[in-house]
Design a protein around this motif. Structure first.
Motif, PDB file in Angstrom:
ATOM      1  N   PHE A  59       1.111  -1.163   0.259  1.00  0.00           N
ATOM      2  CA  PHE A  59      -0.030  -0.192   0.580  1.00  0.00           C
ATOM      3  C   PHE A  59       0.921   1.602  -0.253  1.00  0.00           C
ATOM      4  O   PHE A  59       0.836   1.952  -1.242  1.00  0.00           O
ATOM      5  N   ILE A  60       2.012   1.485   1.399  1.00  0.00           N
ATOM      6  CA  ILE A  60       3.008   2.060   0.842  1.00  0.00           C
ATOM      7  C   ILE A  60       3.369   2.584  -0.373  1.00  0.00           C
ATOM      8  O   ILE A  60       4.254   4.027  -1.089  1.00  0.00           O
ATOM      9  N   PHE A  61       4.538   1.564  -1.229  1.00  0.00           N
ATOM     10  CA  PHE A  61       4.871   1.722  -2.533  1.00  0.00           C
ATOM     11  C   PHE A  61       3.534   2.183  -3.073  1.00  0.00           C
ATOM     12  O   PHE A  61       4.493   3.176  -4.180  1.00  0.00           O
ATOM     13  N   ALA A  62       2.881   2.130  -3.210  1.00  0.00           N
ATOM     14  CA  ALA A  62       1.523   2.152  -4.328  1.00  0.00           C
ATOM     15  C   ALA A  62       1.074   3.655  -3.927  1.00  0.00           C
ATOM     16  O   ALA A  62       1.273   4.434  -5.403  1.00  0.00           O
ATOM     17  N   ILE A  63       0.911   4.207  -2.647  1.00  0.00           N
ATOM     18  CA  ILE A  63       0.803   5.315  -2.685  1.00  0.00           C
ATOM     19  C   ILE A  63       1.871   6.181  -2.681  1.00  0.00           C
ATOM     20  O   ILE A  63       1.509   7.223  -4.220  1.00  0.00           O
ATOM     21  N   THR A  64       3.060   5.916  -2.816  1.00  0.00           N
ATOM     22  CA  THR A  64       4.205   7.065  -3.273  1.00  0.00           C
ATOM     23  C   THR A  64       4.299   7.170  -4.860  1.00  0.00           C
ATOM     24  O   THR A  64       5.073   7.912  -5.026  1.00  0.00           O
ATOM     25  N   GLU A  65       4.204   6.209  -5.147  1.00  0.00           N
ATOM     26  CA  GLU A  65       4.114   5.577  -7.520  1.00  0.00           C
ATOM     27  C   GLU A  65       3.825   6.651  -7.360  1.00  0.00           C
ATOM     28  O   GLU A  65       3.914   6.842  -8.655  1.00  0.00           O
ATOM     29  N   LEU A  66       1.894   6.250  -7.319  1.00  0.00           N
ATOM     30  CA  LEU A  66       0.974   6.575  -7.634  1.00  0.00           C
ATOM     31  C   LEU A  66      -0.266   8.406  -7.884  1.00  0.00           C
ATOM     32  O   LEU A  66      -1.129   8.713  -7.980  1.00  0.00           O
ATOM     33  N   MET A  67       0.578   8.572  -6.488  1.00  0.00           N
ATOM     34  CA  MET A  67      -0.237   9.363  -5.095  1.00  0.00           C
ATOM     35  C   MET A  67      -0.405  11.316  -6.380  1.00  0.00           C
ATOM     36  O   MET A  67      -1.077  11.616  -6.758  1.00  0.00           O
ATOM     37  N   SER A  68       0.797  11.084  -7.196  1.00  0.00           N
ATOM     38  CA  SER A  68       0.434  12.253  -7.978  1.00  0.00           C
ATOM     39  C   SER A  68      -0.068  11.996  -9.017  1.00  0.00           C
ATOM     40  O   SER A  68      -1.201  12.570  -9.860  1.00  0.00           O
ATOM     41  N   THR A  69      -0.645  10.980  -9.400  1.00  0.00           N
ATOM     42  CA  THR A  69      -0.926  10.325 -10.959  1.00  0.00           C
ATOM     43  C   THR A  69      -3.196  10.517 -10.075  1.00  0.00           C
ATOM     44  O   THR A  69      -3.172  11.247 -11.328  1.00  0.00           O
ATOM     45  N   ILE A  70      -3.171   9.872  -9.246  1.00  0.00           N
ATOM     46  CA  ILE A  70      -4.752   9.688  -8.627  1.00  0.00           C
ATOM     47  C   ILE A  70      -4.547  11.236  -8.336  1.00  0.00           C
ATOM     48  O   ILE A  70      -5.672  11.701  -8.375  1.00  0.00           O
ATOM     49  N   LEU A  71      -3.855  12.320  -8.004  1.00  0.00           N
ATOM     50  CA  LEU A  71      -4.347  14.000  -7.311  1.00  0.00           C
ATOM     51  C   LEU A  71      -4.222  14.417  -8.791  1.00  0.00           C
ATOM     52  O   LEU A  71      -5.940  15.119  -9.183  1.00  0.00           O
ATOM     53  N   VAL A  72      -3.381  14.278 -10.354  1.00  0.00           N
ATOM     54  CA  VAL A  72      -4.277  14.730 -11.882  1.00  0.00           C
ATOM     55  C   VAL A  72      -5.276  14.395 -11.893  1.00  0.00           C
ATOM     56  O   VAL A  72      -6.646  15.426 -12.317  1.00  0.00           O
ATOM     57  N   ILE A  73      -5.394  13.235 -11.997  1.00  0.00           N
ATOM     58  CA  ILE A  73      -6.268  12.615 -12.249  1.00  0.00           C
ATOM     59  C   ILE A  73      -8.385  13.041 -11.223  1.00  0.00           C
ATOM     60  O   ILE A  73      -8.800  13.531 -12.355  1.00  0.00           O
ATOM     61  N   SER A  74      -8.351  13.200 -10.077  1.00  0.00           N
ATOM     62  CA  SER A  74      -9.153  13.149  -9.853  1.00  0.00           C
ATOM     63  C   SER A  74      -9.215  15.181  -9.881  1.00  0.00           C
ATOM     64  O   SER A  74     -10.630  15.396  -9.634  1.00  0.00           O
ATOM     65  N   ILE A  75      -8.886  15.736 -10.019  1.00  0.00           N
ATOM     66  CA  ILE A  75      -8.340  17.268 -10.152  1.00  0.00           C
ATOM     67  C   ILE A  75      -8.674  17.399 -11.610  1.00  0.00           C
ATOM     68  O   ILE A  75      -9.855  18.659 -11.357  1.00  0.00           O
TER      69      ILE A  75
END
Length: 162
Positions: A59-75
């Motif tokens: 979970f921690i690895f996925a969050i650190t790798e994908l957080m910027s992607t998730i943030l951009v798509i959600s915005i």
């Protein structure tokens, strides 16, 4: 040079098939993925504590790798929903409604616009924004939703490869 399949390989393949099966049936794959990670970690380490730790580490690895992607798509999705709720998208698409009269014109217009956007922006958020804005116009012109998706992905992702 042969590769010997171990229990880890078989568990991995079984869970990949399960995940694909759940996706085909349009079911949530979260629990299957967590069980897969747990099973792989349990077989690999032989320790229950290490297996539970492996889930949280993944979970921690996925969050650190994908957080910027998730943030951009959600915005982008939030901004497109604001456009739809306020009615501004109708004003934005009005020039295209005069241009897009047939399914073929809808396909090519959406594709070329998507290609232009993808040259300057990352294609995945552009698909969300463009889809929210131009999908209603394409549907009114007679192009099915799948045709819109094909145009956006073919022109957006393939043409943006550098």
């Amino acid at each position: 040079m042969g590769v010997e399949w171990t229990a880890l390989h078989w568990i991995y393949v079984v869970f990949i098939v399960l995940i694909i099966g759940f996706m085909v049936r349009r079911r949530d794959t979260t629990l299957i993925c967590i069980l897969g990670i747990f099973s792989l970690a349990l077989i690999a380490t032989g320790s229950l504590a290490a297996s539970v730790s492996g889930i949280f580490n993944s979970f921690i690895f996925a969050i650190t790798e994908l957080m910027s992607t998730i943030l951009v798509i959600s915005i982008i999705v939030a901004m497109s929903q604001v456009l739809t709720r306020t009615g501004i998208n109708n004003v934005m698409i009005s020039p295209f409604t005069r241009l897009i009269k047939t399914p073929a014109l809808a396909y090519w217009t959406i594709g070329i616009i998507m290609m232009g956007i993808s040259w300057f922006f990352w294609p995945s958020p552009a698909v969300a924004l463009l889809g929210a804005v131009l999908l209603p116009v394409a549907l009114r012109a007679g192009l099915p939703s799948l045709g819109v998706a094909m145009a956006m992905n073919l022109f957006g992702h393939v043409c943006s490869i550098k």
